[in-house]
Design an enzyme around this catalytic site. Structure first.
Site, PDB file in Angstrom:
ATOM      1  N   HIS A  45       0.858  -1.190   0.000  1.00 16.92           N
ATOM      2  CA  HIS A  45       0.000   0.000   0.000  1.00 16.92           C
ATOM      3  C   HIS A  45       0.887   1.230   0.000  1.00 16.92           C
ATOM      4  O   HIS A  45       2.096   1.131   0.145  1.00 16.92           O
ATOM      5  CB  HIS A  45      -1.002  -0.001   1.155  1.00 16.92           C
ATOM      6  CG  HIS A  45      -0.414   0.074   2.533  1.00 16.92           C
ATOM      7  ND1 HIS A  45       0.395  -0.912   3.071  1.00 16.92           N
ATOM      8  CD2 HIS A  45      -0.515   1.030   3.498  1.00 16.92           C
ATOM      9  CE1 HIS A  45       0.746  -0.574   4.300  1.00 16.92           C
ATOM     10  NE2 HIS A  45       0.217   0.605   4.578  1.00 16.92           N
ATOM     11  N   ASP A  89      -0.309  -3.879   6.121  1.00 15.30           N
ATOM     12  CA  ASP A  89      -0.923  -3.407   7.368  1.00 15.30           C
ATOM     13  C   ASP A  89      -2.377  -3.851   7.480  1.00 15.30           C
ATOM     14  O   ASP A  89      -3.181  -3.204   8.162  1.00 15.30           O
ATOM     15  CB  ASP A  89      -0.856  -1.880   7.461  1.00 15.30           C
ATOM     16  CG  ASP A  89       0.555  -1.392   7.720  1.00 15.30           C
ATOM     17  OD1 ASP A  89       1.465  -2.232   7.861  1.00 15.30           O
ATOM     18  OD2 ASP A  89       0.745  -0.161   7.768  1.00 15.30           O
ATOM     19  N   HIS A  93       1.334   3.870   1.983  1.00 14.85           N
ATOM     20  CA  HIS A  93       1.845   4.611   3.147  1.00 14.85           C
ATOM     21  C   HIS A  93       3.371   4.706   3.116  1.00 14.85           C
ATOM     22  O   HIS A  93       4.058   3.765   2.735  1.00 14.85           O
ATOM     23  CB  HIS A  93       1.371   3.957   4.451  1.00 14.85           C
ATOM     24  CG  HIS A  93      -0.061   4.285   4.767  1.00 14.85           C
ATOM     25  ND1 HIS A  93      -0.807   3.549   5.658  1.00 14.85           N
ATOM     26  CD2 HIS A  93      -0.869   5.280   4.316  1.00 14.85           C
ATOM     27  CE1 HIS A  93      -2.024   4.076   5.741  1.00 14.85           C
ATOM     28  NE2 HIS A  93      -2.088   5.120   4.929  1.00 14.85           N
ATOM     29  N   HIS A 102       4.404  -4.916  10.223  1.00 13.47           N
ATOM     30  CA  HIS A 102       4.910  -4.337  11.478  1.00 13.47           C
ATOM     31  C   HIS A 102       5.110  -5.401  12.542  1.00 13.47           C
ATOM     32  O   HIS A 102       4.410  -6.413  12.564  1.00 13.47           O
ATOM     33  CB  HIS A 102       3.924  -3.294  12.043  1.00 13.47           C
ATOM     34  CG  HIS A 102       3.858  -2.029  11.254  1.00 13.47           C
ATOM     35  ND1 HIS A 102       4.607  -0.924  11.556  1.00 13.47           N
ATOM     36  CD2 HIS A 102       3.123  -1.701  10.159  1.00 13.47           C
ATOM     37  CE1 HIS A 102       4.333   0.049  10.694  1.00 13.47           C
ATOM     38  NE2 HIS A 102       3.434  -0.403   9.831  1.00 13.47           N
ATOM     39  N   ASP A 117       5.694   4.551   5.243  1.00 17.49           N
ATOM     40  CA  ASP A 117       6.542   3.560   5.931  1.00 17.49           C
ATOM     41  C   ASP A 117       6.590   2.225   5.164  1.00 17.49           C
ATOM     42  O   ASP A 117       7.228   1.275   5.631  1.00 17.49           O
ATOM     43  CB  ASP A 117       6.091   3.361   7.383  1.00 17.49           C
ATOM     44  CG  ASP A 117       4.684   2.832   7.521  1.00 17.49           C
ATOM     45  OD1 ASP A 117       3.780   3.342   6.836  1.00 17.49           O
ATOM     46  OD2 ASP A 117       4.467   1.903   8.320  1.00 17.49           O
ATOM     47  N   HIS A 118       5.952   2.155   3.997  1.00 24.36           N
ATOM     48  CA  HIS A 118       6.026   0.946   3.160  1.00 24.36           C
ATOM     49  C   HIS A 118       6.657   1.233   1.798  1.00 24.36           C
ATOM     50  O   HIS A 118       7.046   0.303   1.095  1.00 24.36           O
ATOM     51  CB  HIS A 118       4.630   0.322   3.000  1.00 24.36           C
ATOM     52  CG  HIS A 118       4.072  -0.089   4.322  1.00 24.36           C
ATOM     53  ND1 HIS A 118       4.073  -1.383   4.767  1.00 24.36           N
ATOM     54  CD2 HIS A 118       3.567   0.665   5.348  1.00 24.36           C
ATOM     55  CE1 HIS A 118       3.581  -1.417   5.996  1.00 24.36           C
ATOM     56  NE2 HIS A 118       3.271  -0.192   6.374  1.00 24.36           N
ATOM     57  N   HIS A 135      -7.610  -0.824   5.409  1.00 24.12           N
ATOM     58  CA  HIS A 135      -6.555   0.051   5.951  1.00 24.12           C
ATOM     59  C   HIS A 135      -6.391   1.224   4.979  1.00 24.12           C
ATOM     60  O   HIS A 135      -6.414   2.382   5.382  1.00 24.12           O
ATOM     61  CB  HIS A 135      -5.273  -0.766   6.086  1.00 24.12           C
ATOM     62  CG  HIS A 135      -4.091  -0.002   6.605  1.00 24.12           C
ATOM     63  ND1 HIS A 135      -4.020   0.489   7.879  1.00 24.12           N
ATOM     64  CD2 HIS A 135      -2.926   0.357   5.995  1.00 24.12           C
ATOM     65  CE1 HIS A 135      -2.855   1.116   8.043  1.00 24.12           C
ATOM     66  NE2 HIS A 135      -2.181   1.056   6.905  1.00 24.12           N
TER      67      HIS A 135
HETATM   68 FE    FE Z   1       2.605   0.680   8.120  1.00 25.27          FE
HETATM   69 ZN    ZN Z   2       0.020   1.563   6.488  1.00 22.49          ZN
END
Ligand code: FE
Ligand code: ZN
Length: 277
Positions: free
Chosen positions: A60, A141, A62, A179, A64-65, A119
């Protein structure tokens, strides 16, 4: 297939998915470039030859990915960046715009995109199959070990349906999530099902792994069905804990579990690696 978790940022996992018998790999969800480049270099010294990154898979959009996508593209010349079609414009350098159920091959592996919105609207899981080996799935996530992601762009109905899709994979399927939230997820789960023995065992095992600074991935579909409260809406104990009424729909029940998790704060600190003395 060999999957190497790469800890990134504070609690993210990127992954190297290595094709056995080759020097080729794919990178899943590079949160940042540095740790992924170091992991690639470490693999090289272990095997005596460099790994070539053939593609990047993003679950996805985001940051942090996908935060390391551009660094890997520029440093390694990676030419294929996969994501869901609806994430067009949100995943940097994306070149492949997958639809639900679409498959592609990498070495001897077949990788199938599974759209799992909730998400985010463009969230996708990657199901990897190779011959008779147990499948693996990268869930980003959406499904965590012992929990699930927050609903940012979708609805509880969407998230519930997406978790059910992942839970319908073969029971032996190994789950690699985005995560390291396992211990706090299990703490919450234990408040809903204090007598679930499988959960207690899984919780002890996770604490042992975290004290040794090991990841708790992979999980399995079988274990998630036995321990993950978001997949245990049939549990009488869980229903009682949340005052869930049998007349509620599964999506309504799911929404109650998610709402309770949103406000849950673990009281004691999580396990820390023992510092060598
Ligand atoms: Fe994440
Ligand atoms: Zn995420």
């Amino acid at each position: 297939m060999l999957t190497v978790p790469v800890p990134c940022l504070s609690d993210n996992y990127a992954y190297l998915l290595i094709a056995p018998g080759t020097n080729e790999c794919m990178v899943v969800d590079p949160s940042e470039g540095g740790p992924v480049l170091s992991a690639l270099a470490q693999q090289k010294t272990r095997d005596g030859r460099a790994l070539t990154v053939k593609a990047i898979l993003c679950t996805h959009h985001h940051h942090d990915h996908v935060g390391g996508v551009e660094a890997l593209v520029s440093e390694l010349g990676v030419t294929s960046v996969y994501g869901y079609e609806a994430d067009r414009g949100r995943i940097p350098a994306q070149t492949h715009f997958l639809t639900d159920g679409e498959s592609f091959t990498f070495a001897n592996m077949t990788i199938t995109a599974m759209h799992i919105p909730g998400h985010t609207t463009g969230a996708v899981a990657y199901v990897v199959r190779e011959g008779a080996a147990d499948p693996i799935v990268f869930t980003g996530d959406t499904l965590f070990i012992g929990g699930c992601g927050r609903i940012f762009e979708g609805t509880p109905e969407m998230m519930h349906a997406s978790l059910q899709k992942v839970a319908a994979l073969p029971k032996e399927t190994r789950i690699y999530c985005g995560h390291e939230y396992t211990e706090s997820n299990y703490r919450f789960a234990a408040t809903l099902e204090p007598t679930n023995l499988r959960l207690q065992k899984a919780r002890e095992r996770a604490a042992t792994e975290r004290r040794a600074n090991n990841p708790t991935v992979p999980g399995t579909v079988e274990e998630e069905l036995a321990t993950n409260p978001f997949l245990r809406l049939d549990s009488a104990e869980l229903r009682k804990a949340l005052a869930i009424d049998a007349a509620e729909t599964p999506a309504q029940m799911f929404a109650k579990v998610r709402a309770a998790k949103d406000v849950f704060r673990p009281s004691a600190p999580l396990s820390q690696p023992r510092v060598p003395t």
